[in-house]
Design a protein around this motif. Sequence first.
Motif, mmCIF file in Angstrom:
data_model
loop_
_atom_site.group_PDB
_atom_site.id
_atom_site.type_symbol
_atom_site.label_atom_id
_atom_site.label_comp_id
_atom_site.label_asym_id
_atom_site.label_seq_id
_atom_site.Cartn_x
_atom_site.Cartn_y
_atom_site.Cartn_z
ATOM 1 N N ARG A 27 -11.239 6.766 -21.831
ATOM 2 C CA ARG A 27 -12.460 6.063 -21.426
ATOM 3 C C ARG A 27 -12.223 5.211 -20.173
ATOM 4 N N GLY A 28 -10.992 5.219 -19.656
ATOM 5 C CA GLY A 28 -10.692 4.470 -18.446
ATOM 6 C C GLY A 28 -10.524 2.987 -18.655
ATOM 7 N N GLU A 29 -10.212 2.568 -19.874
ATOM 8 C CA GLU A 29 -10.052 1.147 -20.141
ATOM 9 C C GLU A 29 -8.762 0.637 -19.477
ATOM 10 N N THR B 4 -8.930 -7.335 -1.702
ATOM 11 C CA THR B 4 -9.111 -8.483 -2.586
ATOM 12 C C THR B 4 -8.740 -8.073 -4.000
ATOM 13 N N VAL B 5 -8.583 -9.049 -4.868
ATOM 14 C CA VAL B 5 -8.287 -8.765 -6.270
ATOM 15 C C VAL B 5 -9.398 -7.907 -6.869
ATOM 16 N N GLU B 6 -10.638 -8.247 -6.556
ATOM 17 C CA GLU B 6 -11.773 -7.497 -7.089
ATOM 18 C C GLU B 6 -11.748 -6.040 -6.637
ATOM 19 N N GLU B 7 -11.372 -5.803 -5.383
ATOM 20 C CA GLU B 7 -11.278 -4.428 -4.874
ATOM 21 C C GLU B 7 -10.167 -3.656 -5.578
ATOM 22 N N ILE B 8 -9.061 -4.329 -5.868
ATOM 23 C CA ILE B 8 -7.961 -3.682 -6.583
ATOM 24 C C ILE B 8 -8.396 -3.319 -8.001
ATOM 25 N N VAL B 9 -9.122 -4.227 -8.651
ATOM 26 C CA VAL B 9 -9.657 -3.951 -9.996
ATOM 27 C C VAL B 9 -10.517 -2.693 -9.951
ATOM 28 N N GLU B 10 -11.438 -2.651 -9.011
ATOM 29 C CA GLU B 10 -12.403 -1.547 -8.917
ATOM 30 C C GLU B 10 -11.724 -0.223 -8.552
ATOM 31 N N ARG B 11 -10.874 -0.242 -7.549
ATOM 32 C CA ARG B 11 -10.273 0.994 -7.050
ATOM 33 C C ARG B 11 -9.229 1.589 -7.979
ATOM 34 N N PHE B 12 -8.446 0.721 -8.640
ATOM 35 C CA PHE B 12 -7.314 1.224 -9.415
ATOM 36 C C PHE B 12 -7.493 1.094 -10.927
ATOM 37 N N GLY B 13 -8.591 0.517 -11.346
ATOM 38 C CA GLY B 13 -8.848 0.402 -12.780
ATOM 39 C C GLY B 13 -7.890 -0.526 -13.502
ATOM 40 N N LEU B 14 -7.445 -1.574 -12.810
ATOM 41 C CA LEU B 14 -6.572 -2.575 -13.422
ATOM 42 C C LEU B 14 -7.420 -3.699 -14.003
ATOM 43 N N SER B 15 -6.847 -4.431 -14.945
ATOM 44 C CA SER B 15 -7.517 -5.640 -15.418
ATOM 45 C C SER B 15 -7.462 -6.677 -14.300
#
Length: 128
Positions: free
Chosen positions: A3-5, A69-80
């Motif tokens: 599910r990409g969590e 940015t941190v937000e871009e890393i979250v979005e692009r790589f699916g990290l918390s």
Amino acid sequence: MQRGEPRARMAIANEIGHFAMRHSGAHSRSVTHTSAGRLVLEAKKEESEARRFAAMFLAPNYLLSATDTVEEIVERFGLSFEAAMIRKGEFDAFQRRASGQRRELPSVVVDYLKDAQKRGVRLRTALD
């Protein structure tokens, strides 16, 4: 993970890290108190290494840029968010070292050192 969590992706990458670094994985079998303490420290070290590996595995340096940015890393790589913050900090440190830059001291540390200098403490670090 299907599910990409982010948490599940990180857990799998973390286990890959343990395998890739050949961590022993048998830290809970202890006979004495002192060896238990050493095993706990070793387990913490290995877990930290595996977490760092996982973040680098999921968001490698060659796919990051200094402007991310941190937000871009979250979005692009699916990290918390937490993993992305850690990864951003590590990437920024890598960039600084590669360019020969030194990290700035936090302002509270600079203030403390300036106060100590006024009291006559000799510093080995230039504050300006």
